[in-house]
Design a protein around this motif. Structure first.
Motif, mmCIF file in Angstrom:
data_model
loop_
_atom_site.group_PDB
_atom_site.id
_atom_site.type_symbol
_atom_site.label_atom_id
_atom_site.label_comp_id
_atom_site.label_asym_id
_atom_site.label_seq_id
_atom_site.Cartn_x
_atom_site.Cartn_y
_atom_site.Cartn_z
ATOM 1 N N GLU A 434 46.467 17.478 38.404
ATOM 2 C CA GLU A 434 45.276 16.890 39.003
ATOM 3 C C GLU A 434 44.126 17.895 38.984
ATOM 4 O O GLU A 434 44.341 19.107 38.841
ATOM 5 C CB GLU A 434 45.569 16.460 40.434
ATOM 6 C CG GLU A 434 46.000 17.610 41.332
ATOM 7 C CD GLU A 434 46.531 17.158 42.672
ATOM 8 O OE1 GLU A 434 46.975 15.998 42.766
ATOM 9 O OE2 GLU A 434 46.509 17.964 43.622
ATOM 10 N N LEU A 435 42.909 17.387 39.114
ATOM 11 C CA LEU A 435 41.756 18.270 39.171
ATOM 12 C C LEU A 435 41.829 19.164 40.409
ATOM 13 O O LEU A 435 42.334 18.757 41.465
ATOM 14 C CB LEU A 435 40.455 17.465 39.193
ATOM 15 C CG LEU A 435 40.109 16.687 37.915
ATOM 16 C CD1 LEU A 435 38.807 15.929 38.100
ATOM 17 C CD2 LEU A 435 40.021 17.613 36.708
ATOM 18 N N ARG A 436 41.329 20.375 40.264
ATOM 19 C CA ARG A 436 41.411 21.385 41.319
ATOM 20 C C ARG A 436 40.077 21.461 42.058
ATOM 21 O O ARG A 436 39.081 21.956 41.528
ATOM 22 C CB ARG A 436 41.759 22.733 40.680
ATOM 23 C CG ARG A 436 41.868 23.886 41.636
ATOM 24 C CD ARG A 436 42.056 25.187 40.864
ATOM 25 N NE ARG A 436 41.995 26.334 41.744
ATOM 26 C CZ ARG A 436 41.841 27.582 41.313
ATOM 27 N NH1 ARG A 436 41.719 27.833 40.017
ATOM 28 N NH2 ARG A 436 41.792 28.573 42.190
ATOM 29 N N PRO A 437 40.003 20.953 43.303
ATOM 30 C CA PRO A 437 38.737 20.969 44.043
ATOM 31 C C PRO A 437 38.197 22.384 44.224
ATOM 32 O O PRO A 437 38.962 23.352 44.305
ATOM 33 C CB PRO A 437 39.114 20.346 45.396
ATOM 34 C CG PRO A 437 40.367 19.584 45.141
ATOM 35 C CD PRO A 437 41.089 20.331 44.070
ATOM 36 N N ASP A 438 36.883 22.499 44.269
ATOM 37 C CA ASP A 438 36.176 23.754 44.555
ATOM 38 C C ASP A 438 36.336 24.825 43.472
ATOM 39 O O ASP A 438 35.992 25.983 43.696
ATOM 40 C CB ASP A 438 36.618 24.343 45.905
ATOM 41 C CG ASP A 438 36.404 23.377 47.050
ATOM 42 O OD1 ASP A 438 35.446 22.586 46.979
ATOM 43 O OD2 ASP A 438 37.206 23.417 48.002
ATOM 44 N N SER A 439 36.863 24.450 42.290
ATOM 45 C CA SER A 439 37.079 25.462 41.254
ATOM 46 C C SER A 439 35.871 25.632 40.339
ATOM 47 O O SER A 439 35.749 26.654 39.662
ATOM 48 C CB SER A 439 38.319 25.118 40.424
ATOM 49 O OG SER A 439 38.221 23.816 39.864
ATOM 50 N N ALA A 442 29.331 26.958 41.712
ATOM 51 C CA ALA A 442 28.156 26.263 42.250
ATOM 52 C C ALA A 442 26.918 26.602 41.422
ATOM 53 O O ALA A 442 26.814 27.663 40.811
ATOM 54 C CB ALA A 442 27.931 26.668 43.701
ATOM 55 N N GLY A 443 25.973 25.677 41.397
ATOM 56 C CA GLY A 443 24.727 25.895 40.669
ATOM 57 C C GLY A 443 23.868 24.651 40.716
ATOM 58 O O GLY A 443 24.262 23.619 41.298
ATOM 59 N N ARG A 444 22.685 24.728 40.125
ATOM 60 C CA ARG A 444 21.882 23.508 39.981
ATOM 61 C C ARG A 444 22.710 22.463 39.240
ATOM 62 O O ARG A 444 22.659 21.277 39.541
ATOM 63 C CB ARG A 444 20.588 23.833 39.231
ATOM 64 C CG ARG A 444 19.640 22.631 39.148
ATOM 65 C CD ARG A 444 18.314 23.001 38.523
ATOM 66 N NE ARG A 444 18.451 23.368 37.114
ATOM 67 C CZ ARG A 444 18.222 24.581 36.627
ATOM 68 N NH1 ARG A 444 17.849 25.571 37.418
ATOM 69 N NH2 ARG A 444 18.377 24.829 35.329
ATOM 70 N N GLN A 445 23.460 22.955 38.248
ATOM 71 C CA GLN A 445 24.505 22.155 37.615
ATOM 72 C C GLN A 445 25.839 22.843 37.909
ATOM 73 O O GLN A 445 25.978 24.057 37.736
ATOM 74 C CB GLN A 445 24.272 22.057 36.096
ATOM 75 C CG GLN A 445 23.296 20.965 35.685
ATOM 76 C CD GLN A 445 21.855 21.335 36.011
ATOM 77 O OE1 GLN A 445 21.414 22.456 35.741
ATOM 78 N NE2 GLN A 445 21.110 20.406 36.599
ATOM 79 N N ARG A 446 26.791 22.075 38.377
ATOM 80 C CA ARG A 446 28.089 22.611 38.791
ATOM 81 C C ARG A 446 28.985 22.848 37.578
ATOM 82 O O ARG A 446 29.005 22.077 36.633
ATOM 83 C CB ARG A 446 28.760 21.625 39.755
ATOM 84 C CG ARG A 446 30.182 21.981 40.144
ATOM 85 C CD ARG A 446 30.830 20.897 40.974
ATOM 86 N NE ARG A 446 30.546 19.557 40.506
ATOM 87 C CZ ARG A 446 31.111 19.002 39.437
ATOM 88 N NH1 ARG A 446 31.972 19.686 38.701
ATOM 89 N NH2 ARG A 446 30.802 17.756 39.109
ATOM 90 N N GLY A 447 29.784 23.914 37.645
ATOM 91 C CA GLY A 447 30.771 24.171 36.608
ATOM 92 C C GLY A 447 31.881 23.136 36.627
ATOM 93 O O GLY A 447 32.166 22.516 37.658
ATOM 94 N N GLY A 448 32.520 22.940 35.483
ATOM 95 C CA GLY A 448 33.638 22.002 35.396
ATOM 96 C C GLY A 448 34.849 22.491 36.179
ATOM 97 O O GLY A 448 35.075 23.696 36.346
ATOM 98 N N LEU A 449 35.646 21.548 36.670
ATOM 99 C CA LEU A 449 36.816 21.874 37.483
ATOM 100 C C LEU A 449 38.012 22.226 36.605
ATOM 101 O O LEU A 449 38.187 21.679 35.513
ATOM 102 C CB LEU A 449 37.193 20.706 38.388
ATOM 103 C CG LEU A 449 36.476 20.586 39.741
ATOM 104 C CD1 LEU A 449 34.961 20.494 39.572
ATOM 105 C CD2 LEU A 449 36.999 19.374 40.512
ATOM 106 N N GLY A 450 38.865 23.121 37.130
ATOM 107 C CA GLY A 450 40.154 23.376 36.530
ATOM 108 C C GLY A 450 41.161 22.333 36.982
ATOM 109 O O GLY A 450 40.796 21.279 37.520
ATOM 110 N N GLN A 451 42.444 22.635 36.787
ATOM 111 C CA GLN A 451 43.509 21.711 37.182
ATOM 112 C C GLN A 451 44.540 22.441 38.030
ATOM 113 O O GLN A 451 44.651 23.665 37.980
ATOM 114 C CB GLN A 451 44.255 21.170 35.959
ATOM 115 C CG GLN A 451 43.436 20.439 34.933
ATOM 116 C CD GLN A 451 44.313 19.972 33.784
ATOM 117 O OE1 GLN A 451 45.205 19.141 33.952
ATOM 118 N NE2 GLN A 451 44.076 20.517 32.600
ATOM 119 N N THR A 452 45.299 21.673 38.786
ATOM 120 C CA THR A 452 46.520 22.156 39.421
ATOM 121 C C THR A 452 47.688 21.442 38.748
ATOM 122 O O THR A 452 47.707 20.205 38.675
ATOM 123 C CB THR A 452 46.535 21.865 40.929
ATOM 124 O OG1 THR A 452 45.441 22.547 41.556
ATOM 125 C CG2 THR A 452 47.840 22.321 41.562
#
Length: 547
Positions: A434-439, A442-452
């Motif tokens: 599943e997608l990993r929250p808060d990974s 932060a920014g004007r555009q947010r980075g992509g999430l990792g996985q667990t």
């Protein structure tokens, strides 16, 4: 050339791309290895008689496609023209003459028409096993990493080399899968040849000469036109990766200028990188070049076809070091460092083109090779041995105008492997993916999430696994004020921390938990819109407690 001739050649160029795409799809549909069949870890292309790549399949990875473009001339140099016959297929997994490590099998087939050699078809695929220590970084030389196949004939005049197959069968752990993939590779080249003959019959042509001249001249003019619009100068960047037992320093200087003929050129120099490692994370220069060219092309000319002419506009230089490792350096995990090359090069280009380049991402695939076996004392009927290979992706870096893509394989471009297909290959259970929250940074555009991802041996089994992970000690950096992405982690479900690289053990009853890294953010986090923040929380990308 008349307008009608130009239109006709353009149509044939498009048709040639469809030919190699069908070639690739044949491999995708017939491959035995899940990494090929499910993830698309392959390449396919057509070449002129001089070994210049004319077209590549859209299906495939830059690491395979661009190294294959360098590999075909090596086959031509090794096998004299007088020893080439209709029905031949040639093979190698030489890391320095092929695509960078022993697990990639490259096959090249000459294409004859009316007794004349008119070109070549080539393809590459990652096989599940090549013997030796297995797919991992623990080897201290290429001789420990598996069976080496020099450039030789897989088939001559349609007759398969049974001695070669016997040697392969005796040296690999999954002979049926590996030999099945050999036949799949050879067959996909045959499909390409048949479709090319049909195309030439319809066009009334004897060969590819006129079409090749059109493709290469048009591509060269287009790529030089794009380079001419770039600022001229040199820009440098450095990047740290986890390495094996100590961090690895990568350094690149990108120079955009004009060559002696007054035409545009781009050179990337990798002086200043760490020396060759004692472990198998080294990169042959051909693989470094493949991903450096890919990074530049993503920025300069993403819409211009990838062929010999577009690749020729970019040059690579490096002394002997970790990204220019010479034989017999261990190179099994060349992708871990190689996948960092685009972030390294793009970081230099960001100084030449401020505000236009995405942030760093997870980059290297989180591949895992699992060797499953019955646990001591396990009941016999359902117990079995198996080799399982799984590709996983962290988050991409945020882009200047868009959030980063989550759990996306950039720069390799391979697909996600369905857990059902992975579980089918061996007695393992994937309890969570599943997608990993808060990974994401932060920014004007947010980075992509990792996985667990949570993996366990099936009941009555245990497994050893080869860890091939990075961005644990050195997370993806944000750009233009964006925050770094979250680092990754590797542990058992009882909290035991594991190493990011090397063979390790998961006993029966335990679970392996992988936390994949996120991509860096782009721009000042304070500038992110309230609507975007609300959407992040509603989708679970960011927790309510995050500050």
């Amino acid at each position: 050339m008349s307008q009608i001739d130009t239109i006709r050649l353009q149509v044939m160029w498009n048709r040639l791309v469809s030919v190699v795409e069908e070639q690739a799809m044949t491999l995708l549909r017939t491959a035995f290895s899940t990494s090929v069949r499910e993830a698309g870890d392959l390449s396919a292309g057509v070449f002129d008689p001089e070994g210049r790549m004319l077209a590549q399949a859209v299906t495939g990875t830059p690491g395979h496609v661009n190294t294959m473009a360098e590999a075909v001339p090596n086959f031509i140099a090794e096998i004299p023209r007088e020893r080439m016959y209709p029905g031949d297929t040639y093979v190698t997994n030489d890391p320095w003459k092929g695509t960078g490590h022993l697990h990639d099998i490259t096959m090249v087939s000459p294409s004859f028409r009316g007794g004349e050699l008119i070109g070549f078809f080539a393809c590459t695929a990652h096989v599940v096993d090549v013997g030796g220590r297995g797919f991992g970084a623990d080897g201290k030389s290429v001789y420990e990493e598996g069976l080496q196949i020099p450039i030789m004939k897989f088939a001559e005049r349609g007759e398969v080399n049974r001695d070669l197959l016997a040697i392969v069968r005796a040296n690999v752990r999954e002979p049926s899968q590996v030999i099945g993939d050999f036949y799949s590779l050879a067959s996909c080249n045959d499909v390409g040849h048949r479709r090319l003959m049909e195309m030439l019959d319809e066009a009334g042509l004897d060969g590819l000469d006129s079409l090749a001249a059109f493709i290469l001249s048009r591509t060269r003019a287009a790529i030089l036109e794009r380079i001419a619009t770039l600022p001229k100068g040199s820009w440098s960047n450095t990047l740290l990766t986890d390495g094996y037992d100590e961090p690895v320093r990568l350094a690149a200087e990108v120079t955009i200028g004009e060559d002696s003929g007054g035409e545009g050129s781009v050179n990337v120099d990798f002086s200043g990188c760490s020396p060759v490692s004692r472990c198998g994370i080294n990169v042959p220069l051909t693989y470094t070049k493949a991903y450096a060219c890919y990074a530049i092309k993503c920025v300069v000319a993403p819409d211009i076809p990838n062929n010999a002419a577009s690749l020729a506009a970019f040059t690579i230089s490096s002394p002997a070091n970790i990204v220019n490792a010479e034989r017999p350096a261990p190179v099994a995990l060349r992708h871990v460092i190689g996948h960092m090359i685009p972030d390294l090069v793009l970081g230099a280009l960001a100084k030449a083109l401020p505000g236009q380049i995405l942030a760093e991402g997870a980059a290297a695939l989180w591949n895992i090779h699992i060797s499953v076996r019955p646990a001591p004392g396990a009941p016999g009927p359902g117990a079995r041995h198996a080799e399982v290979l799984m590709f996983n992706s962290g988050g991409m870096g945020a882009r200047p105008g868009l959030d980063g893509l989550s759990a996306t394989a950039f720069p390799s471009g391979v697909h996600t492997m369905p857990i059902e297909a992975t579980e089918h290959t061996g007695p393992i259970v994937i309890w969570r993916k599943e997608l990993r929250p808060d990974s994401g940074g932060a920014g004007r555009q947010r980075g992509g999430l990792g996985q667990t991802i949570e993996i366990a041996p099936a009941e009555g089994h245990e497994f050893d696994f080869s860890a091939m992970f990075d961005r644990i000690g050195t997370p993806a950096r944000g750009r233009d004020g964006g925050a770094d992405g979250a680092p990754g982690s590797v542990a058992l479900d009882d909290g035991t921390r594991l190493r990011p690289k090397g063979w390790q053990h998961v006993p029966a009853g335990r679970r392996l938990i992988l936390q994949l890294p996120g991509g860096g953010g782009f721009g000042d986090p304070a500038e992110r819109t309230p609507e975007a923040r609300a959407a992040d929380r509603a989708r679970g990308y960011v927790t309510e407690t995050e500050t």
